[in-house]
Structure formats: structure tokens, C-alpha cells
Design a protein around this motif. Structure first.
Motif, PDB file in Angstrom:
ATOM      1  N   PHE A 166       0.848  -1.198   0.000  1.00 37.03           N
ATOM      2  CA  PHE A 166       0.000   0.000   0.000  1.00 37.03           C
ATOM      3  C   PHE A 166       0.882   1.247   0.000  1.00 37.03           C
ATOM      4  O   PHE A 166       1.951   1.281   0.616  1.00 37.03           O
ATOM      5  N   GLU A 197     -10.180  -1.737   1.534  1.00 40.78           N
ATOM      6  CA  GLU A 197      -9.012  -2.024   0.710  1.00 40.78           C
ATOM      7  C   GLU A 197      -8.236  -3.229   1.246  1.00 40.78           C
ATOM      8  O   GLU A 197      -7.691  -4.028   0.491  1.00 40.78           O
ATOM      9  N   VAL A 245      -4.950   2.750   5.661  1.00 38.21           N
ATOM     10  CA  VAL A 245      -5.589   1.932   4.638  1.00 38.21           C
ATOM     11  C   VAL A 245      -6.984   1.542   5.122  1.00 38.21           C
ATOM     12  O   VAL A 245      -7.124   0.902   6.167  1.00 38.21           O
TER      13      VAL A 245
END
Length: 576
Positions: free
Chosen positions: A379, A388, A384
């Protein structure tokens, strides 16, 4: 005036007052344009007075009925058979209580089918407490049934492969430094369990064959030296003393004899002694001693050592018969995130090996988060979102899971509840819930499950809490010489409402406490209409769902609800 006469008098007065109120209301409705304010005020005052009188008579009648009901309940309590409760353990069941047997049979047949090629990985997806372990057990039983059919029926043997099932509980090896060889060790233990005393011999022959193919030159040299050793012993040294051997033989012959003796001792004799020691221990123990290094991931060749042992084992176990090895992996989602990641890394050694089928029970969300959190370098941002992480985890799993299978939900639980509350005893004493209580429980659970999913584990928890509630109610009722007696079937209905809809139940309790003086002795159905239109009730998003459950408590009096709620509060942690 005795009690019966007083009850009759009250009912007559209540009927009379209701008739008078209906007449005044009707007359006013027939003359809506009547502008005689004075006459209208008289009607209003009369209605007000009639209402107060009606309320007083109804209150007195309810009190009499309430006291009679208490006497009746106390008599029931004296005749009640006390059925002591017992806690239901949360363990894997061997029975199909959730209508999943057919699903397990279908999977078992597909895995055993000779047209199903290996390697293969099947993921069994389900929430915690959904019954994944039990489902794995059903698959194992079906594979066992197919194995028996293969032995007895030639047509079945043509259609299906024999399978060797290995159960691997990942939570028992919640240590990333063990997960690789723990899986392999479990395979060796199962192999030795099935093959018996010949397991080591069979495996050793395959290892010898593999070693010979890979080291032919070394074997030729060693066998040549062995031949020289035997010639020197039986030809040049037979019946001679050491002095005669030294003086009578050529120097070259003695040198070759000594070299061959040393080589045979180190390369043949000592390994045989070690092998004899190996045969005295289980293969799985020897495997761990071979592979357990302090920092094995940093040692060159360790992964190859694991792969080599695995491939030889599979050849020894399945090569001639064409059998399949089915590894059932359970409890992976109970492991640490590091172990979950390590497990999938270990699968890289197992997945390419033919004859192996993995069936892995997975809580998808837990595993996906673990995989994402341990691969944060993929990532490009510090924070995050969970969406996701889930997407990353699902993509990651697709590389390993050939077929994802989601457990079907159970919406009835009738069979399951009956099983949990029955020990197949013919003695009523051991049947903790009566048939009436079980029927109420099943009906309410079916209604609730229309709007929210209940896992098998949660169902066990609910029943255990109800068993504790029943014991509490019995003890409370026993201690009371006077006062309110609560029946368990009444408490059961309120308990489930409070467990699944805590916010709404709190609104009900707050309303009952606030207007208790006006509603004492009343049944819930007499006040439910006012409650439904009270401030904020219909703003609850689950208001419509909970209204259906009001049907189960409509005959409960206010006092019964308040006492049942007090008992429930000691057992229920607020469920959002």
C-alpha cells in the motif's frame, strides 16, 4: 360482599360505564355542528368523571385478578418438578444438525472422484462459530464412507480414489517457527498410523532409491570399497594375526584394506546404527529432530529439505495405489497474524505436490486482514481503509484457494435446538426445558433469524444463558412466600427480545418505569399501543422487527417484565 360478588359487581360497573361513554361519544359524533358550548362542556366533564370512575374500577378488578393469578402461580410452583440445568459445551459435533450433510457429501464425492486432478485447494468460508469444524468432520466422514465402498464395490473403485485424511489444527502450532515442519510431522504421524510397522521400511526404501539416483557415483565408490574390505578381510586377512597381515601382505593391499575399513565404518556401519535408533522412535519425532534448527529460515536448504521429505512421503504413501492425501486444516483464524501469513507461505511447499488436496476452514475477514497487515508495503499510504484491506486479502487468497465454498446458513434451528436440549434420556428429570418452553424458543428464534443471522456457537451461548436464567428464577421463586412469581416461559420471551434488541428493550423498560403507577397490574398488550407511539420509539431502525416479538410478551404483566429484565441484565452484555 365476597370476592366473586365483588368481581361481578366490578365487571357490571365497567360495562355500564363503557356503554355510557360510547353513547356520549356517539351523540357528539351525530351532532358535529352543535355550537352549544355549555352543553359540550357538560359532556366533557361527564366523560372525564366517567373515565376516572372506569379507571378506578378497572384497577381494582386487575388487582383482584392479579392476586388470584399469584395464588395459582404459587400452587403451580409447589407442584413444579425442578429440572437442574447443565452447561452445553462448545465442541465440534459429529451429527448433521444444520442440514449440511448433503453439502459435505457432494464435496467428498468431488474430492474422491478420479477425474478430479490434484493438487487442489478448497476453502470453507464461514464466520466464527458457524460450524466450520463440524462441516470438516462431515466431509471426513463422507470420505471414510467412500473408502469403505471402494473396498466392497468394483464400480465404486473405478469411479473414486481412496483418500487418506489428515486433520491439522493450526491453533495447536501457533508459532511461525514450527508451522512448516508441524504440518509435515502431522502427515508422517498419520502415514505411520495407517501403514504400521512397515511405514519406516517403506519410507526408507524410497529415500534410499532417491538417494541412489541423486548420488550414484558415491554409491559406486562406497560399494567398491566395501568389496575391497570384504576381499581384504576374507582373503588377505583370514586366519592371520595382525603381525602376519603386516609382514605377508603387500603395502598397497594393506593400505587399501585400511582405507576400505575406515570408509565402511563411517559411511555404512555408523549410518546403519543410526537407522536402527531411528526405527525405535515415531517418524514424526525423528522428522522434528531433523528439521528443528534455531533459525532454520536462514539456513540454506531447509525449505528443500522439507520439500524432499514431503515428496518421498507422498510417493511411499500413494504412488502404486494412486490414492489422494486430503489435509483438513482447521482453526487457522484463531492463530496470530504472523502465523496465518507463515501458513500460506508454507503452502508454497505443499501446493505443487501431486496427490495432495487441502481443505482449509477460513474466517475470510480475519484471514484477509492478517494478510493485508503483514503485507503493508503493497500500500502507498499510511492509513488503509478496511475495504481495501479486504480486497487485498481476497486477491491474495485467490492465489492459493482453487475453490471458495461458503457455508450455507441455517434459519430454522429447530433440529439443532432440540438436539442441544435433549440427551436422549427417557427420564423427564433430565429434560431441562419443557416442550412448551422449547416450542416458544424455536418460534422466536425463527422470527429473529428472518432479520439477523445467528451462528451455531451463538445459539449454544443463548441456551446456556437461558439455563442460568432458569436456575435463577427457580431460586428466586422458592424464596418468596409472597410476591411476584415469574414463569420461565415468560422470562424466555423477554430475554430473547432483550438479547437481540437491547436498545428497544431499554426503551420499553424506561417507559414501564416512568408510567408504572398508571400501569400497575396491566398486561403488556394493554399499554403496547401507547408505547409504540411514545417519543423516539419509531425512530429506532429496528422498531418494525421488534414489534413482531411483542406478540410473545403481550400477556405478560408489567411487574413480570421488570423482574425478568433485572434477571436478564446480569447475563447479557449489550449486543449492538
Amino acid at each position: 360482599m365476597n370476592k366473586e360478588e365483588r368481581v361481578k359487581y366490578l365487571k357490571d360497573k365497567i360495562q355500564e360505564l363503557n356503554d355510557r361513554i360510547d353513547q356520549i361519544t356517539y351523540d357528539r359524533g351525530e351532532n358535529p355542528l352543535d355550537e352549544d358550548i355549555q352543553e359540550d362542556e357538560v359532556h366533557y366533564n361527564e366523560l372525564d368523571e366517567l373515565g376516572r370512575d372506569l379507571s378506578g374500577f378497572e384497577q381494582e378488578l386487575r388487582e383482584i385478578e392479579y392476586n388470584e393469578e399469584e395464588e395459582f402461580r404459587r400452587e403451580e410452583l409447589r407442584n413444579l418438578i425442578h429440572r437442574e440445568g447443565y452447561i452445553i459445551r462448545d465442541k465440534e459435533s459429529t451429527s448433521d444438525l444444520l442440514s449440511r450433510l448433503e453439502h459435505a457429501q457432494e464435496i467428498g464425492k468431488l474430492l474422491s472422484n478420479k477425474q478430479t486432478l490434484t493438487p487442489l485447494t478448497l476453502g470453507i468460508y464461514g464466520n466464527w462459530g458457524e460450524g466450520k469444524s463440524t462441516f470438516l468432520g462431515l466431509i471426513e466422514n463422507e470420505l471414510g464412507n467412500i473408502n469403505k465402498k471402494i473396498e466392497d464395490d468394483r464400480e465404486e473403485e473405478i469411479k473414486y480414489n481412496k483418500t487418506h485424511v489428515v486433520r491439522f489444527d493450526a491453533s495447536e502450532y501457533n508459532d511461525q517457527d514450527k508451522i512448516w515442519y508441524s504440518m509435515l510431522s502431522r502427515l508422517f504421524a498419520k502415514y505411520e498410523e495407517e501403514v504400521g510397522s512397515l511405514a519406516k521400511v517403506k519410507y526408507g526404501l524410497y529415500m534410499l532409491k532417491k538417494s541412489f539416483n541423486e548420488n550414484k557415483l558415491n554409491y559406486i565408490i562406497n560399494f567398491s570399497l566395501l568389496a575391497l574390505f570384504l576381499i581384504w578381510i576374507f582373503v588377505y586377512s583370514k586366519d592371520k594375526s595382525i603381525l602376519e597381515v603386516i609382514t605377508e601382505n603387500d603395502v598397497i593391499i594393506n593400505i587399501l584394506g585400511l582405507v576400505s575399513t575406515f570408509t565402511v565404518a563411517t559411511n555404512i556401519v555408523l549410518p546403519i546404527i543410526k537407522k536402527l535408533k531411528f526405527l525405535t522412535k515415531p517418524m514424526s519425532d525423528n522428522l522434528i529432530s531433523q528439521l528443528k534448527y534455531p533459525d532454520y529460515k536462514d539456513l540454506l536448504g531447509t525449505r528443500e529439505k522439507v520439500k524432499e521429505n514431503l515428496e518421498v512421503l507422498i510417493r511411499a504413501w500413494t504412488k502404486r495405489s494412486g490414492d489422494k492425501i486430503v489435509i483438513l486444516v482447521d482453526e487457522l483464524d484463531r492463530c496470530s497474524e504472523e502465523t496465518i501469513v507463515e501458513f500460506f507461505e508454507a503452502l508454497q511447499l505443499f501446493l505443487p505436490v501431486e496427490s495432495i488436496i487441502h481443505v482449509i476452514a477460513i474466517n475470510e475477514e480475519t484471514v484477509c486482514f492478517a494478510l493485508a497487515n503483514n503485507n503493508f508495503h503493497y500500500f502507498d499510504k499510511e492509513f488503509v481503509p478496511n475495504s481495501e484491506k479486504l480486497a487485498f486479502g481476497k486477491n491474495y487468497l485467490e492465489k492459493y484457494i482453487t475453490i471458495p465454498y461458503y457455508l450455507p446458513y441455517e434459519n430454522s434451528y429447530k433440529q439443532y435446538i432440540n438436539h442441544l436440549l435433549s440427551d436422549n434420556s427417557s427420564n423427564d428429570y433430565f429434560r431441562v426445558f419443557t416442550e412448551v418452553e422449547k416450542e416458544i424458543l424455536i418460534k422466536i428464534i425463527i422470527d429473529i433469524s428472518e432479520n439477523q443471522h445467528i451462528t451455531p456457537r451463538e445459539m449454544k451461548k443463548i441456551i446456556n444463558l437461558l439455563l442460568l436464567s432458569k436456575e435463577r428464577i427457580i431460586n428466586i421463586n422458592k424464596k418468596k412466600e409472597k410476591g411476584i412469581i415469574v414463569k420461565f416461559e415468560e422470562h424466555l420471551s423477554w430475554f430473547l427480545l432483550k438479547y437481540f434488541y437491547p436498545d428497544t428493550s431499554n426503551q420499553v423498560i424506561n417507559y414501564l418505569k416512568k408510567y408504572y403507577r398508571y400501569n400497575k397490574y396491566k398486561k403488556f398488550k394493554e399499554i403496547s399501543s401507547n408505547l409504540l407511539y411514545s417519543k423516539g420509539f419509531n425512530e429506532n431502525p429496528k422498531a418494525e422487527q421488534v414489534k413482531k416479538l411483542f406478540e410473545y410478551i403481550e400477556e405478560l404483566r408489567v411487574d413480570y417484565i421488570l423482574i425478568s429484565n433485572k434477571i436478564s441484565e446480569t447475563l447479557i452484555v449489550t449486543k449492538k
